[in-house]
Enzyme design. Sequence first.
Site, PDB file in Angstrom:
ATOM      1  NE  ARG A   1      -1.554  -2.562   2.479  1.00 57.88           N
ATOM      2  CZ  ARG A   1      -1.772  -3.473   2.578  1.00 57.88           C
ATOM      3  NH1 ARG A   1      -2.831  -3.877   1.478  1.00 57.88           N
ATOM      4  NH2 ARG A   1      -0.958  -4.318   2.717  1.00 57.88           N
ATOM      5  CB  THR A   2       2.949   2.747   2.677  1.00 57.66           C
ATOM      6  OG1 THR A   2       2.673   2.136   3.233  1.00 57.66           O
ATOM      7  CG2 THR A   2       3.955   4.150   2.914  1.00 57.66           C
TER       8      THR A   2
ATOM      9  CE  LYS B   1      27.437  -2.256  -4.811  1.00 57.24           C
ATOM     10  NZ  LYS B   1      27.199  -0.895  -6.129  1.00 57.24           N
TER      11      LYS B   1
ATOM     12  NE  ARG C   1       7.341   0.868   5.418  1.00 57.98           N
ATOM     13  CZ  ARG C   1       6.097   0.296   4.166  1.00 57.98           C
ATOM     14  NH1 ARG C   1       5.749  -1.419   3.983  1.00 57.98           N
ATOM     15  NH2 ARG C   1       4.190   0.624   5.115  1.00 57.98           N
TER      16      ARG C   1
ATOM     17  CG  HIS D   1       3.383   3.846   8.614  1.00 54.53           C
ATOM     18  ND1 HIS D   1       3.216   4.793   7.131  1.00 54.53           N
ATOM     19  CD2 HIS D   1       2.812   2.623   7.677  1.00 54.53           C
ATOM     20  CE1 HIS D   1       3.235   3.802   6.803  1.00 54.53           C
ATOM     21  NE2 HIS D   1       2.265   2.943   6.243  1.00 54.53           N
TER      22      HIS D   1
HETATM   23  N1   CP Z   1      -0.912  -0.003   5.121  1.00 55.46           N
HETATM   24  C1   CP Z   1       0.378  -0.375   5.266  1.00 55.46           C
HETATM   25  O1   CP Z   1       1.954   0.610   5.705  1.00 55.46           O
HETATM   26  O2   CP Z   1       0.746  -1.561   4.488  1.00 55.46           O
HETATM   27  P1   CP Z   1       2.080  -1.616   3.948  1.00 55.46           P
HETATM   28  O3   CP Z   1       3.309  -2.326   4.416  1.00 55.46           O
HETATM   29  O4   CP Z   1       1.735  -2.416   2.411  1.00 55.46           O
HETATM   30  O5   CP Z   1       2.747  -0.436   2.999  1.00 55.46           O
END
Ligand code: CP
Length: 308
Positions: free
Chosen positions: A57-58, A87, A108, A136
Amino acid sequence: MQKLRHVLSTKQFGDTRLLEQLCASAAQMELDDVARTLPQPLRGRILATLFYEPSTRTRFSFEAAMQKLGGSVITAENAKDSSSATKGETIADTIRVVSGYADAIVMRHYEEGAAKKAADASPVPVINAGDGVGEHPTQALADVFTINKELGKVDGAKVALIGDLLNGRTIHSLLPLLALYRDVSIILVSPKQLRLPVKYVSFLESKGVRFVETDKLAGAVRSADVVYVTRVQRERFLSAEEYEAVKDAYIIDAKIADNLKSTAIIMHALPRVNEISPDVDANYRAAYFRQAKNAMYIRMALLNYLLA
Ligand code: CP
């Protein structure tokens, strides 16, 4: 209201003004998207998405958001293995280089605090798309946008947060946003092993937010306006035995869903495993797939705010 440069933590939001501005912008983006009249304010701009942990999703919603606004995307979807991190390159060096190619970076990473390290090295905006068990923040923006859309307001909401409150970074980011609204009350439902970390409990106390902690699901959800379910985060456990002991601690099934308040909504940042049965999906209260789509619109609003 000082303009945000990086988006690392929801604690950067001191009041609801920017949140409300982003929600209004996201709602307009959605209307324009449906009408196919979206403006292209980010034409010629480039977004880098740098993902050291898996995502559906993100990453996709940020990339779709950028492209819908006329921008383009460069991406490392498996940066832990496919970037020069293998590396030995540091996050700071990677960010210094990528910021030469892109106007903003969505990152991320598996380490809590990695987004802050990236921001410290970056001349372009860095957006935290999840840093280990930390935060998040853009998921929490999507969550507030969803509550606003579904309930009409966040003020006064009774919110049950269920599952892995220890490792669930979406919860760590959502709590500071909920604390900005009037008369919100929170029910923290988790097995004892997965209780909300003390620093977030102390935060709620310091803000005077009403909350209770319990390990009992039934009583907690009966009067909730928002039933927010989280996945038990298998990847954060040290042993399979510890995960197995709690993985199915709470399961929302059709019977439980049918007995919620008629106006309640069921949320989940997704992905889910067993914690919401598929037979809940047809229930009108199930808001989680709408929530996932809302995330794209709030990310459009955020990119537009940071870059336009
Ligand atoms: N909600 C969410 O962060 O989903 P993903 O891990 O698929 O990005």
